[in-house]
Scaffold this motif. Structure first.
Motif, PDB file in Angstrom:
ATOM      1  N   TYR A  39      64.182 115.258  24.837  1.00 45.74           N
ATOM      2  CA  TYR A  39      64.615 114.159  25.707  1.00 45.74           C
ATOM      3  C   TYR A  39      64.825 112.887  24.888  1.00 45.74           C
ATOM      4  CZ  TYR A  39      63.969 116.571  30.192  1.00 45.74           C
ATOM      5  OH  TYR A  39      64.093 117.420  31.278  1.00 45.74           O
ATOM      6  N   ALA A  40      63.948 112.656  23.903  1.00 46.26           N
ATOM      7  CA  ALA A  40      64.093 111.469  23.051  1.00 46.26           C
ATOM      8  C   ALA A  40      65.382 111.553  22.233  1.00 46.26           C
ATOM      9  CB  ALA A  40      62.878 111.337  22.131  1.00 46.26           C
ATOM     10  N   ALA A  41      65.710 112.748  21.741  1.00 43.79           N
ATOM     11  CA  ALA A  41      66.947 112.935  20.974  1.00 43.79           C
ATOM     12  C   ALA A  41      68.161 112.658  21.859  1.00 43.79           C
ATOM     13  CB  ALA A  41      67.006 114.357  20.412  1.00 43.79           C
ATOM     14  N   ALA A  42      68.102 113.124  23.107  1.00 38.93           N
ATOM     15  CA  ALA A  42      69.205 112.884  24.044  1.00 38.93           C
ATOM     16  C   ALA A  42      69.370 111.390  24.312  1.00 38.93           C
ATOM     17  CB  ALA A  42      68.963 113.642  25.343  1.00 38.93           C
ATOM     18  N   LEU A  43      68.250 110.674  24.422  1.00 40.21           N
ATOM     19  CA  LEU A  43      68.327 109.219  24.628  1.00 40.21           C
ATOM     20  C   LEU A  43      68.971 108.541  23.428  1.00 40.21           C
ATOM     21  CD1 LEU A  43      64.847 108.384  26.266  1.00 40.21           C
ATOM     22  CD2 LEU A  43      67.059 108.644  27.399  1.00 40.21           C
ATOM     23  N   GLN A  44      68.537 108.916  22.237  1.00 38.78           N
ATOM     24  CA  GLN A  44      69.122 108.324  21.028  1.00 38.78           C
ATOM     25  C   GLN A  44      70.620 108.592  20.954  1.00 38.78           C
ATOM     26  OE1 GLN A  44      66.790 109.966  17.793  1.00 38.78           O
ATOM     27  NE2 GLN A  44      65.515 108.124  17.666  1.00 38.78           N
ATOM     28  N   GLN A  45      71.026 109.822  21.276  1.00 34.26           N
ATOM     29  CA  GLN A  45      72.439 110.187  21.215  1.00 34.26           C
ATOM     30  C   GLN A  45      73.282 109.320  22.157  1.00 34.26           C
ATOM     31  OE1 GLN A  45      73.581 113.983  22.892  1.00 34.26           O
ATOM     32  NE2 GLN A  45      75.029 114.373  21.200  1.00 34.26           N
ATOM     33  N   ILE A  72      59.302 105.872  25.317  1.00 33.94           N
ATOM     34  CA  ILE A  72      58.279 105.237  24.472  1.00 33.94           C
ATOM     35  C   ILE A  72      58.402 105.750  23.038  1.00 33.94           C
ATOM     36  CG2 ILE A  72      55.774 105.096  24.064  1.00 33.94           C
ATOM     37  CD1 ILE A  72      55.444 105.146  27.141  1.00 33.94           C
ATOM     38  N   GLN A  73      58.648 107.071  22.876  1.00 37.83           N
ATOM     39  CA  GLN A  73      58.776 107.640  21.532  1.00 37.83           C
ATOM     40  C   GLN A  73      60.001 107.077  20.805  1.00 37.83           C
ATOM     41  OE1 GLN A  73      57.675 111.743  21.345  1.00 37.83           O
ATOM     42  NE2 GLN A  73      58.945 112.169  19.565  1.00 37.83           N
ATOM     43  N   CYS A  74      61.026 106.687  21.570  1.00 41.89           N
ATOM     44  CA  CYS A  74      62.224 106.087  20.972  1.00 41.89           C
ATOM     45  C   CYS A  74      62.022 104.613  20.626  1.00 41.89           C
ATOM     46  CB  CYS A  74      63.404 106.181  21.942  1.00 41.89           C
ATOM     47  SG  CYS A  74      64.119 107.815  22.088  1.00 41.89           S
ATOM     48  N   GLY A  75      60.899 104.037  21.073  1.00 44.02           N
ATOM     49  CA  GLY A  75      60.660 102.621  20.840  1.00 44.02           C
ATOM     50  C   GLY A  75      61.311 101.731  21.867  1.00 44.02           C
ATOM     51  N   ALA A  76      61.720 102.313  23.010  1.00 43.52           N
ATOM     52  CA  ALA A  76      62.368 101.534  24.064  1.00 43.52           C
ATOM     53  C   ALA A  76      61.334 100.897  24.977  1.00 43.52           C
ATOM     54  CB  ALA A  76      63.297 102.440  24.874  1.00 43.52           C
ATOM     55  N   ARG A  77      61.807  99.943  25.769  1.00 46.48           N
ATOM     56  CA  ARG A  77      60.997  99.386  26.862  1.00 46.48           C
ATOM     57  C   ARG A  77      61.335 100.167  28.134  1.00 46.48           C
ATOM     58  NH1 ARG A  77      63.311  95.036  28.280  1.00 46.48           N
ATOM     59  NH2 ARG A  77      65.085  95.119  26.819  1.00 46.48           N
ATOM     60  N   VAL A  78      60.342 100.822  28.739  1.00 46.14           N
ATOM     61  CA  VAL A  78      60.580 101.692  29.892  1.00 46.14           C
ATOM     62  C   VAL A  78      60.167 100.965  31.167  1.00 46.14           C
ATOM     63  CG1 VAL A  78      60.085 103.917  30.949  1.00 46.14           C
ATOM     64  CG2 VAL A  78      60.175 103.725  28.457  1.00 46.14           C
ATOM     65  N   LEU A  79      61.139 100.749  32.043  1.00 41.53           N
ATOM     66  CA  LEU A  79      60.903 100.060  33.311  1.00 41.53           C
ATOM     67  C   LEU A  79      60.996 101.056  34.456  1.00 41.53           C
ATOM     68  CD1 LEU A  79      60.748  97.353  35.024  1.00 41.53           C
ATOM     69  CD2 LEU A  79      63.249  97.442  35.060  1.00 41.53           C
ATOM     70  N   ALA A 115      74.548 104.847  32.792  1.00 40.38           N
ATOM     71  CA  ALA A 115      73.755 105.966  33.310  1.00 40.38           C
ATOM     72  C   ALA A 115      73.397 106.927  32.186  1.00 40.38           C
ATOM     73  CB  ALA A 115      74.532 106.694  34.398  1.00 40.38           C
ATOM     74  N   LEU A 116      72.155 107.390  32.192  1.00 35.54           N
ATOM     75  CA  LEU A 116      71.682 108.355  31.203  1.00 35.54           C
ATOM     76  C   LEU A 116      71.726 109.758  31.783  1.00 35.54           C
ATOM     77  CD1 LEU A 116      68.561 106.380  29.938  1.00 35.54           C
ATOM     78  CD2 LEU A 116      70.643 106.828  28.603  1.00 35.54           C
ATOM     79  N   SER A 117      72.036 110.727  30.943  1.00 33.22           N
ATOM     80  CA  SER A 117      72.007 112.129  31.372  1.00 33.22           C
ATOM     81  C   SER A 117      70.875 112.854  30.651  1.00 33.22           C
ATOM     82  CB  SER A 117      73.340 112.808  31.088  1.00 33.22           C
ATOM     83  OG  SER A 117      73.662 112.710  29.714  1.00 33.22           O
ATOM     84  N   LEU A 118      70.433 113.950  31.243  1.00 39.70           N
ATOM     85  CA  LEU A 118      69.359 114.744  30.659  1.00 39.70           C
ATOM     86  C   LEU A 118      69.904 115.631  29.552  1.00 39.70           C
ATOM     87  CD1 LEU A 118      67.635 115.826  34.002  1.00 39.70           C
ATOM     88  CD2 LEU A 118      66.900 114.015  32.440  1.00 39.70           C
ATOM     89  N   PRO A 119      69.048 116.077  28.645  1.00 40.29           N
ATOM     90  CA  PRO A 119      69.533 116.968  27.576  1.00 40.29           C
ATOM     91  C   PRO A 119      69.991 118.297  28.153  1.00 40.29           C
ATOM     92  CG  PRO A 119      67.134 116.813  27.530  1.00 40.29           C
ATOM     93  CD  PRO A 119      67.612 115.783  28.508  1.00 40.29           C
TER      94      PRO A 119
END
Length: 463
Positions: A39-45, A72-79, A115-119
């Motif tokens: 999931y973190a890799a998908a967010l980075q992509q 959190i693992q990507c270093g983002a702020r999660v709201l 919008a974010l999509s899932l891996p």
């Protein structure tokens, strides 16, 4: 290294069950860490980099949980955002808190937010590692103010972990136990459950379609009083032969003693406490008993009373509020967090009297709504109640009740309650009018907004 990655690397934990999903599927700690990295890799992509803000708008689910950890693992702020909010409000919250990305299974589009999509199952994107920093801003949790948009409270991983440890010790929560994710992740109480789970390497269970059956398969749970009443009804009606539940943390509002006593008859110990978003959840807690207090501060927390106001500091304290693209500290000049809650020290424990800004004056007398609510909730036919002020020419303001009975709202139910209250409250504290409280359309909210209730009351009064 973040805790879920530590357990995945540990021979003692890596093959131990970590998560049971809402579909009843189980993940070990190794599988959970691998899934989180996907999931973190998908967010980075998709462009999520360190320091970016992502909004998770949805009810609890495996996807929301994995995105929370992955962000959190990507270093983002999660709201976390309540999906019941109108789209316009969600858009404003994202703009206010510099959120460029969001995930929602319900919202199709959100202005100016990607919008974010899932891996995908066949994705071979690799996560680009960044430092697992326990000190950087990690979560943003909305806390309602007296007016306007909710404020976002910023915590790091260290604060969440510090807060969790004291609760785990008090409630005897260990790696052999399981906690039900019974409260929403967009609320600090739901996040508190996640960090207790992570702190000890236990199991986290997401509820299946039968919420109370799921609850009874976990050793620990967090409930608000309405959920507790429904659990008791479930236990009486279904009479299960065996169940695992032994510890329940109660919060959200006043806890009727009758409910905790009824729970004890099933061999379940309940705990009541006091906490807040700015302190990453629970600050005071104790085993439930007949007293009105919330016990003593948990380890590494400090408090003092200043002119009747509760001041706090220590484990769990937030980095600050997000404002104008920066973090504004929550601490005052004396390095304490002034809560605006009124309290007193009585019989060696803290008694929380209520919000200072909820108090109103009737005929020269101070009225603290929470005091009246506590008395009314002791009536066996009352499920929820809120006391609000109504303008009055003679007295200035008078108390009015918005109430939900266990039976239907009726004139006879109101009459029986007023008779019951005669010798339990001073006359000036007794409500002069009663209106039905419709809480069914507020599902997902642990705390019902008094601001919203005041607006509804004005409509009911024709003002």
């Amino acid at each position: 290294m973040f805790l879920w990655r530590q357990y995945a690397a540990s021979p003692l934990f890596q093959d131990k069950i970590a998560l049971r999903t809402e579909q009843g599927e189980f993940f070990t700690w190794r599988q959970l860490a691998e899934k989180t990295e996907d999931y973190a890799a998908a967010l980075q992509q998709q462009g999520v980099a360190q320091g970016e803000g992502i909004a998770l708008c949805g009810k609890n689910s495996t996807d929301i949980l994995l995105l929370y950890l992955a962000g959190i693992q990507c270093g983002a702020r999660v709201l976390g955002v309540n999906p019941a909010f109108p789209t316009e409000k969600i858009a404003r919250l994202c703009a206010e808190n510099h959120i460029r990305f969001y995930f929602s299974s319900e919202l199709k589009t959100l202005p100016n937010v990607t919008a974010l999509s899932l891996p995908s199952a066949d994705s071979n994107v690799v996560f680009i590692p960044i430092e697992d920093d326990w000190q950087r801003p990690a979560t943003m949790t909305l806390t309602s103010g007296s007016s306007g948009l909710p404020k976002a409270v910023v915590h790091n991983v260290q604060a969440h972990s510090d807060n969790a440890q004291g609760v785990c010790r008090l409630m005897q929560f260990s790696a052999q136990d399981a906690w039900l994710l019974s409260l929403p992740l967009y609320h600090v109480s739901g996040q508190g459950i996640v960090w207790r789970w992570l702190s000890v390497g236990a199991e986290l269970h997401l509820p299946t379609t039968d919420f109370y059956a799921s609850l009874l398969q976990a050793t620990h749970a967090s409930l608000v009083p309405v959920q507790l009443q429904r659990l008791l009804d479930y236990l009486h009606q279904c009479a299960p032969n065996t169940f695992r539940t032994r510890h329940i943390l109660l919060g959200g509002m006043h806890i009727p003693v009758a409910l905790t006593q009824a729970l004890a008859q099933f061999g379940i110990q309940s705990y009541c406490g006091y906490g807040m978003t700015e302190m990453a959840s629970t600050v005071f807690a104790k085993q439930s008993n007949g007293s009105a207090g919330v016990g003593q501060p948990l380890p590494q927390r400090e408090f003092k009373l200043v002119n009747g106001e509760i001041w706090l500091r220590g484990a769990g304290a937030a980095l600050g509020y997000w404002k104008n693209n920066r973090i504004v500290p929550i601490m005052n000049d004396e390095q304490w967090f002034a809560t605006k809650d009124r309290g007193e020290w009585r019989d060696d424990e803290l008694v929380v009297l209520g919000r200072a800004d909820n108090m109103f004056i009737s005929g020269g007398e101070n009225i603290q709504p929470e005091e009246i609510e506590r008395v009314i909730l002791a009536c066996e036919n009352v499920e929820q109640v809120f006391i609000l002020p109504k303008e009055d020419e003679e007295y200035g303001q008078r108390p009015v009740a918005m109430i939900k009975f266990k039976d239907n709202f009726s004139e006879s139910a109101v009459k029986n309650l007023t008779i019951w209250l005669n010798d339990k409250l001073e006359k000036f504290k007794q409500p002069v009018q009663y209106f039905p409280l419709n809480s069914e359309n507020r599902q997902g909210n642990i705390k019902i907004s008094r601001v919203q209730l005041k607006a509804e009351l004005l409509d009911l009064l024709g003002k």
